[in-house]
Structures are given as structure tokens and as C-alpha cells.
Scaffold this active site. Sequence first.
Site, PDB file in Angstrom:
ATOM      1  N   ARG A 124       0.803  -1.227   0.000  1.00 15.89           N
ATOM      2  CA  ARG A 124       0.000   0.000   0.000  1.00 15.89           C
ATOM      3  C   ARG A 124       0.838   1.281   0.000  1.00 15.89           C
ATOM      4  O   ARG A 124       0.311   2.365  -0.213  1.00 15.89           O
ATOM      5  CB  ARG A 124      -0.964   0.001   1.199  1.00 15.89           C
ATOM      6  CG  ARG A 124      -2.234  -0.787   0.901  1.00 15.89           C
ATOM      7  CD  ARG A 124      -3.140  -0.818   2.110  1.00 15.89           C
ATOM      8  NE  ARG A 124      -2.659  -1.764   3.116  1.00 15.89           N
ATOM      9  CZ  ARG A 124      -3.112  -1.810   4.372  1.00 15.89           C
ATOM     10  NH1 ARG A 124      -4.018  -0.939   4.783  1.00 15.89           N
ATOM     11  NH2 ARG A 124      -2.653  -2.705   5.213  1.00 15.89           N
ATOM     12  N   LYS A 181      31.404  26.822   0.233  1.00 16.49           N
ATOM     13  CA  LYS A 181      31.651  25.382   0.203  1.00 16.49           C
ATOM     14  C   LYS A 181      33.116  25.132   0.495  1.00 16.49           C
ATOM     15  O   LYS A 181      33.986  25.799  -0.089  1.00 16.49           O
ATOM     16  CB  LYS A 181      31.306  24.841  -1.181  1.00 16.49           C
ATOM     17  CG  LYS A 181      31.359  23.333  -1.233  1.00 16.49           C
ATOM     18  CD  LYS A 181      31.379  22.816  -2.645  1.00 16.49           C
ATOM     19  CE  LYS A 181      31.516  21.314  -2.613  1.00 16.49           C
ATOM     20  NZ  LYS A 181      31.862  20.800  -3.933  1.00 16.49           N
ATOM     21  N   ASN A 202       0.941   1.728   7.100  1.00 15.36           N
ATOM     22  CA  ASN A 202       0.738   0.854   5.944  1.00 15.36           C
ATOM     23  C   ASN A 202       0.757   1.630   4.633  1.00 15.36           C
ATOM     24  O   ASN A 202       1.051   1.083   3.583  1.00 15.36           O
ATOM     25  CB  ASN A 202      -0.598   0.119   6.075  1.00 15.36           C
ATOM     26  CG  ASN A 202      -0.578  -0.847   7.238  1.00 15.36           C
ATOM     27  OD1 ASN A 202       0.330  -1.673   7.339  1.00 15.36           O
ATOM     28  ND2 ASN A 202      -1.529  -0.715   8.136  1.00 15.36           N
ATOM     29  N   ARG A 237      27.298  25.122   2.077  1.00 16.12           N
ATOM     30  CA  ARG A 237      27.492  23.750   1.595  1.00 16.12           C
ATOM     31  C   ARG A 237      28.563  23.049   2.436  1.00 16.12           C
ATOM     32  O   ARG A 237      29.267  23.684   3.216  1.00 16.12           O
ATOM     33  CB  ARG A 237      27.807  23.784   0.104  1.00 16.12           C
ATOM     34  CG  ARG A 237      26.589  24.306  -0.685  1.00 16.12           C
ATOM     35  CD  ARG A 237      26.908  24.566  -2.131  1.00 16.12           C
ATOM     36  NE  ARG A 237      27.336  23.365  -2.824  1.00 16.12           N
ATOM     37  CZ  ARG A 237      28.045  23.380  -3.954  1.00 16.12           C
ATOM     38  NH1 ARG A 237      28.406  24.532  -4.503  1.00 16.12           N
ATOM     39  NH2 ARG A 237      28.372  22.252  -4.535  1.00 16.12           N
ATOM     40  N   GLY A 286       2.840 -15.718   7.202  1.00 19.58           N
ATOM     41  CA  GLY A 286       2.216 -15.443   8.494  1.00 19.58           C
ATOM     42  C   GLY A 286       3.201 -15.036   9.568  1.00 19.58           C
ATOM     43  O   GLY A 286       4.380 -15.407   9.526  1.00 19.58           O
TER      44      GLY A 286
HETATM   45  C1  UD1 Z   1      -1.207  -8.560  12.691  1.00 20.51           C
HETATM   46  C2  UD1 Z   1      -1.851  -9.412  13.762  1.00 20.51           C
HETATM   47  C3  UD1 Z   1      -3.086  -8.691  14.289  1.00 20.51           C
HETATM   48  C4  UD1 Z   1      -2.685  -7.327  14.834  1.00 20.51           C
HETATM   49  C5  UD1 Z   1      -1.941  -6.539  13.777  1.00 20.51           C
HETATM   50  C6  UD1 Z   1      -1.379  -5.268  14.387  1.00 20.51           C
HETATM   51  C7  UD1 Z   1      -1.417 -11.730  13.180  1.00 20.51           C
HETATM   52  C8  UD1 Z   1      -1.971 -12.965  12.600  1.00 20.51           C
HETATM   53  N1  UD1 Z   1      -2.217 -10.685  13.205  1.00 20.51           N
HETATM   54  O1  UD1 Z   1      -2.135  -8.426  11.665  1.00 20.51           O
HETATM   55  O2  UD1 Z   1      -3.702  -9.443  15.311  1.00 20.51           O
HETATM   56  O3  UD1 Z   1      -3.834  -6.605  15.255  1.00 20.51           O
HETATM   57  O4  UD1 Z   1      -0.841  -7.303  13.263  1.00 20.51           O
HETATM   58  O5  UD1 Z   1      -0.826  -4.477  13.396  1.00 20.51           O
HETATM   59  O6  UD1 Z   1      -0.293 -11.734  13.663  1.00 20.51           O
HETATM   60  N2  UD1 Z   1       5.161 -10.184   8.838  1.00 20.51           N
HETATM   61  C9  UD1 Z   1       6.230 -11.023   8.595  1.00 20.51           C
HETATM   62  N3  UD1 Z   1       5.991 -12.178   7.936  1.00 20.51           N
HETATM   63  C10 UD1 Z   1       4.755 -12.541   7.510  1.00 20.51           C
HETATM   64  C11 UD1 Z   1       3.687 -11.667   7.761  1.00 20.51           C
HETATM   65  C12 UD1 Z   1       3.920 -10.502   8.439  1.00 20.51           C
HETATM   66  O7  UD1 Z   1       7.354 -10.725   8.957  1.00 20.51           O
HETATM   67  O8  UD1 Z   1       4.632 -13.599   6.904  1.00 20.51           O
HETATM   68  C13 UD1 Z   1       5.406  -8.909   9.540  1.00 20.51           C
HETATM   69  C14 UD1 Z   1       5.047  -7.711   8.689  1.00 20.51           C
HETATM   70  O9  UD1 Z   1       6.167  -7.223   7.989  1.00 20.51           O
HETATM   71  C15 UD1 Z   1       4.580  -6.716   9.737  1.00 20.51           C
HETATM   72  C16 UD1 Z   1       4.004  -7.592  10.837  1.00 20.51           C
HETATM   73  O10 UD1 Z   1       4.561  -8.867  10.650  1.00 20.51           O
HETATM   74  O11 UD1 Z   1       5.636  -5.967  10.276  1.00 20.51           O
HETATM   75  C17 UD1 Z   1       2.501  -7.643  10.796  1.00 20.51           C
HETATM   76  O12 UD1 Z   1       2.092  -8.136   9.562  1.00 20.51           O
HETATM   77  P1  UD1 Z   1       0.728  -7.695   8.917  1.00 20.51           P
HETATM   78  O13 UD1 Z   1       0.521  -8.439   7.671  1.00 20.51           O
HETATM   79  O14 UD1 Z   1       0.657  -6.237   8.865  1.00 20.51           O
HETATM   80  O15 UD1 Z   1      -0.264  -8.262  10.026  1.00 20.51           O
HETATM   81  P2  UD1 Z   1      -1.784  -7.957  10.135  1.00 20.51           P
HETATM   82  O16 UD1 Z   1      -2.536  -8.876   9.243  1.00 20.51           O
HETATM   83  O17 UD1 Z   1      -2.034  -6.527  10.032  1.00 20.51           O
HETATM   84 CA    CA Z   2      -0.479  -4.409   9.581  1.00 21.57          CA
END
Ligand code: UD1
Ligand code: CA
Length: 492
Positions: free
Chosen positions: A21, A362, A239, A344, A86
Site C-alpha cells: 500500500r 563550500k 501501511n 554547503r 504469516g
Molecule cells: C497482525 C496481527 C493482528 C494485529 C496486527 C497489528 C497476526 C496474525 N495478526 O495483523 O492481530 O492486530 O498485526 O498491526 O499476527 N510479517 C512477517 N511475515 C509474515 C507476515 C507478516 O514478517 O509472513 C510482519 C510484517 O512485515 C509486519 C508484521 O509482521 O511488520 C505484521 O504483519 P501484517 O501483515 O501487517 O499483520 P496484520 O494482518 O495486520
Molecule cells: Ca499491519
Amino acid sequence: MIPENTGPAAVIVLAAGAGTRMKSRTPKILHEIGGRSMVGHALLAARSISPRQLAIVVRHERDLVARHVAELDPAALIVDQDDIPGTGRAVEVALQALDAEQDLTGTVVVTYGDVPLLSGQLLAELVATHEREANAVTVLTADLDDATGYGRILRGEDGTVTGIREHKDASDAERLIREVNSGIYAFDAAVLRDALTHVTTDNSQGEKYLTDVLGLARKAGGRVAAVVTADRWQVEGANDRVQLSALGAELNRRIVEAWMRAGVTVVDPATTWVDSSVTLDEDVRILPNTQLHGATTVARDAVVGPDTTLTDVTIGEGAKVTRTHGSGAVIGAGAAVGPFTYLRPGTVLGDTGKIGAFYETKNVTIGRGSKLSHLGYAGDAEIGEDTNIGCGNITANYDGEKKHRTVIGSGVRTGSNTVFVAPVTVGDGAYSGAGAVIRKDVPAGALAVTVAAQRNAEGWVAANRPGTRSAELAQAATTDSSSTPASTEEGK
Ligand code: UD1
Ligand code: CA
């Protein structure tokens, strides 16, 4: 940033997400607020609680992120996430990498690379509560007016935390819950390790959710609790660029407020932008529309602004810097710069010196009390003490191929529009005449002039610009003064 062995076993910073985003070629967490990347803020907060180990999980734009992290925090362990998506999987791979040498025991903290306002203080509070209560998991939560998109905190009748439900998996009733998961937690390492082996991808997003660990930890008999923060900014992620600027403005508000509480006068906080890396002394005054970046430092009683942008500039006590754009410069105590001055890198202005209006400098060292008051360029030069450089002086430092140095002594007085054709040296106490073009060294105490005799072509205007306003006025002037009308011969 040398880790001390006083804090939790590890902090794991999650930073593998794509950040689509932002609509940017720059990875999301490398976008800056307050003069520092988001992940830079996250790493500082993580380091401030002195973990024994610090890991950061990367995947999207892996190389760019890894290089940036290695620069900021060479001791951080960079862990690659695999194809399994995840937050749960991200923590699992980090834990495996950290365990590789010796199994972690004690507290493992998880934070995000895109939550830049989280403070070390709040993290420390989370860890302290977690350890004091001997919890299996302690999650940082906040009550939000609009909880859309966040995981919701589920609590039992007695108020204890029973789990987290992701927005996409939540029922209508659960979506009414306003207490949200920040994604920042303290875990007991053994509980976390064990629970993660049981986390599946059986949910609406097909991801391994870290949030599932809470329910699993409870089932295994562990205590799960929350630390609720009233400061929503500290758990807010960026985001998109709208959120990035909102977080940037809030960070700036906090930085500027902290400086005011420390004794700095800020006339207009809303138009004053100060990077988190800047330092200001007591009784500094910052006037409106001023931006201070990088390693800029301002000493006591100095006045900066209005309309001034400085990056890596050192300002001495009592100096005044007005409507100036500068970087990599040093301004001495009691010195004056501006208005409309461009400093500078490599500019060093001595105490009580002056660089005035419409000057560009500079790579120049200017001695104590020397003044370059108006209109000119000084580059690749050295100027002694108590020298006065006249209006419109220029160091011609570049011959089209190489840069050359101009050395001007102390107590020198140069005439307006003097040009120094470098390399050239001007001795102490020397003078130059107006319009002098200095191609040869000037000995101490000499007056250098390059004079071409002036010739007046009388009547030139009447002959060459007949019928103009100039010709008409010239005609009137020569008639009024009852002098003989000039011959037009000469001008032809
Ligand atoms: C996650 C939480 C949610 C919380 C929210 C807060 C989970 C399942 N959900 O949701 O409960 O309210 O954050 O912002 O944890 N990331 C990785 N690897 C991945 C996926 C994500 O490193 O495979 C990192 C992302 O870079 C980010 C963070 O984890 O910094 C959160 O990821 P994001 O996809 O934003 O999580 P949400 O779905 O928003
Ligand atoms: Ca997030």
C-alpha cells in the site's frame, strides 16, 4: 549499540511483509520519519531494552532491507522467512535461527519493523509486567475507536485474556470489540517454541498466525495477560503514506515538545521539524518554519530561523542563523549567517564571523571575526581572522577540470567585485581595489588593483538610441546644465 546482558533473551523484529500500500519502489520499512527509517526506530527501541540477542525477519526486498539493517545494527541477526506465510511462521524461523547455537530460555519479545513510535520505555514495561506476573504470554493492546482490520482481544467473564481473533475471522459480535492486538508481545521462550509447532494455516488467510499462540499457551496451562496502553500512537503501524505522514507529524510533535520541556524556545511547533538525532541546548530559540536534520547541534542562546533548513550543521553559542539552507557546516559562537545564505559541506565559520545575504560557501574555513557580508561565492578557500571580504567577491576555484585553493590572510580588506582566480594567495593586511581580478599572489600589506582606464563615449545615446526615453532625458540633462551639446562623433 553494544548489547548488554541485562534484558530479555531476545527481541524478534518482524519485517518480512510486502507493504504494497505504500506504492513505492522503496521497501516500506525503509521509509523515514523524523530523519530515521521506520525499521531504524524499531531497532533502536529493541536495543534500548538490552536483549541478549536481536533478530530481524526479512523477505520482501530482502537485500535492500538486510543491507540497511546491517548498517544500522551490525550485531542484529538477519533471518530469512521461507514460503510459509504469516507472523507465526516469521517468529518460528527467527526462533530456529536464534536457537541454532543454544536454546533460548526466558523472555522473547516480538515487535514490528513498521511501528516507529513504540518506545523502549513501553517495551520495558511490557517485559517487566510479563516477568513479574510470570506469564506465558503478555500482549500489548490498545482500545481503538476504529478497530477495523486489527486482531481483537478476547477476554473471559473474569476479564482474563483468552485469545486473539483476526478481523477477517471474527464474528459480528467479536468485531464490536475495541481492544486490539498491537502485534507486540513478550513470550516465554519454551511456551512459544512449543506452541508454534501446533499452529496451523487453517484460517481465512491461510497463514500461520502468531496470535494462535495465546490460545495454545492457555490450553497448556500458562498465564496469558495484556498490558493496555493509552497511547495508541505507540502501537500504530504505517501501511500507506497517509499513515506515514501522520506518524511523522506525531513523532515531530513529541520531539519538539521534549525540547521545549528541556528549555528550548520553539515559537511555532507546528512548522518546526526536528529529527530525532538533533541536539539542542537550553535557551536555544527556534523561529517558525525551521527544519533541523541529521547530526545538527545547536548551542546555548543561538537563534535559528525563521525559514531555515539545516542538515548536519553545528551551531555555536549565541550564533544567529536566519533564512539559511545549509549542510555539513560549522558556525562559530556569536557568528551570524543569512538571510538567504547557502552553506554547503565543509564550510567552517569562525567565532563572531559573518556570512551574509546571497552568499554560497563550500569547503571554506573562515577565521574568527571575518566577514563575507553580501553577494558572492567562497569555495575551496581559507580566510584568516578579521578579514573583510567586500560585496560581490568570488573565488574562481574551478578551471573546468580541477578545483584550486584560494588562501586569504588575516586583516585583509577586499574591494567590491574582487575575483580570486585560484590558485592564489593574498597576504595579511592586503587590500584589493573594486573589480580587481586577482591572478597573481598579493604580498602582505599591498593594494592589488587591475585597472583598465574608463572611456566615456559622449553623446553615444543620442546617436545610437535616438527617440528613447534615455535619449530624451540625456538631452534634457545636457541642455539644463547649459553645457555644450555633446558631439555624437565619438560614439560611432
Ligand atoms: C497482525 C496481527 C493482528 C494485529 C496486527 C497489528 C497476526 C496474525 N495478526 O495483523 O492481530 O492486530 O498485526 O498491526 O499476527 N510479517 C512477517 N511475515 C509474515 C507476515 C507478516 O514478517 O509472513 C510482519 C510484517 O512485515 C509486519 C508484521 O509482521 O511488520 C505484521 O504483519 P501484517 O501483515 O501487517 O499483520 P496484520 O494482518 O495486520
Ligand atoms: Ca499491519
